[in-house]
Write an enzyme that holds these catalytic residues in place. Structure first.
Site, mmCIF file in Angstrom:
data_model
loop_
_atom_site.group_PDB
_atom_site.id
_atom_site.type_symbol
_atom_site.label_atom_id
_atom_site.label_comp_id
_atom_site.label_asym_id
_atom_site.label_seq_id
_atom_site.Cartn_x
_atom_site.Cartn_y
_atom_site.Cartn_z
ATOM 1 N N HIS A 164 -5.597 1.768 -4.486
ATOM 2 C CA HIS A 164 -4.698 1.225 -3.470
ATOM 3 C C HIS A 164 -4.260 -0.183 -3.843
ATOM 4 O O HIS A 164 -4.775 -0.789 -4.776
ATOM 5 C CB HIS A 164 -5.360 1.255 -2.093
ATOM 6 C CG HIS A 164 -6.497 0.289 -1.923
ATOM 7 N ND1 HIS A 164 -6.679 -0.443 -0.783
ATOM 8 C CD2 HIS A 164 -7.517 -0.066 -2.740
ATOM 9 C CE1 HIS A 164 -7.757 -1.200 -0.898
ATOM 10 N NE2 HIS A 164 -8.288 -0.985 -2.084
ATOM 11 N N HIS B 17 -2.959 1.342 6.835
ATOM 12 C CA HIS B 17 -3.146 1.227 5.390
ATOM 13 C C HIS B 17 -3.252 2.624 4.786
ATOM 14 O O HIS B 17 -3.698 3.562 5.452
ATOM 15 C CB HIS B 17 -4.406 0.414 5.080
ATOM 16 C CG HIS B 17 -4.603 0.106 3.629
ATOM 17 N ND1 HIS B 17 -3.728 -0.683 2.907
ATOM 18 C CD2 HIS B 17 -5.570 0.479 2.757
ATOM 19 C CE1 HIS B 17 -4.163 -0.782 1.656
ATOM 20 N NE2 HIS B 17 -5.279 -0.084 1.532
ATOM 21 N N CYS C 273 0.814 -1.225 0.000
ATOM 22 C CA CYS C 273 0.000 0.000 0.000
ATOM 23 C C CYS C 273 0.846 1.273 0.000
ATOM 24 O O CYS C 273 0.668 2.139 -0.858
ATOM 25 C CB CYS C 273 -0.999 -0.005 1.153
ATOM 26 S SG CYS C 273 -0.292 0.111 2.809
#
Length: 158
Positions: free
Chosen positions: A134, A122, A72
């Site tokens: 993402h 994240h 990520c």
């Protein structure tokens, strides 16, 4: 010929056309010092968003920073680097380096940080309409997805 040198000839050829019309047809006008920090951030964020979208389908790999595999924060680091900005490696460090903005003030190209309490776990790039680009998790690929929780913070790369 620089953009500044072209302005007079563009205006002469355009007659009474507005600067907006010139910009719409590709005759951009550059005024030194006129770009605000917000406009520069929007341009950088837009470019980073385009880079992330261009990586659609790239596989997730923990610790990967591209150009073919990403985790990520590797995707956000890579995307903003290609847009001309340097970010730290991890999602938490990226959060600490951004200018924090409210959900009401978020815009495309801002970073979206997912958190549990104070722990950022994240990150993705806001694409508008409640969606992010993402690199989700092992076994998945870079993709556009709806934000699935309200436990998010927003940060703008300036």
């Amino acid at each position: 010929m620089t953009a500044l040198n072209r302005v007079p000839s563009l205006l002469t050829r355009a007659g009474t056309a507005s600067a907006l019309t010139l910009a719409a047809v590709g005759g951009g006008i550059v005024v030194p010092g006129a770009a605000s920090d917000a406009a520069a951030a929007a341009t950088t964020g837009t470019r980073a968003l385009q880079v992330a979208a261009s990586k659609k389908g790239a596989p997730y790999q923990w610790g990967a920073t591209g150009p073919r595999r990403f985790d990520c924060s590797g995707l956000t680091l890579y995307s903003f680097k290609r847009a001309g900005k340097t970010l730290p490696r991890t999602a938490a460090a990226q959060y600490n380096q951004t200018r924090h903005v409210s959900a009401d003030n978020r815009r495309s190209g801002d970073l979206v940080f997912f958190h549990s309490g104070q722990y950022v776990y994240h990150v993705g790039i806001y694409a508008g309409k409640g969606r992010i680009w993402h690199s989700p998790k092992t076994g998945d690929v870079v993709r556009l997805q709806k934000i699935w929780t309200q436990s998010v913070w927003y940060g703008r790369v300036v």
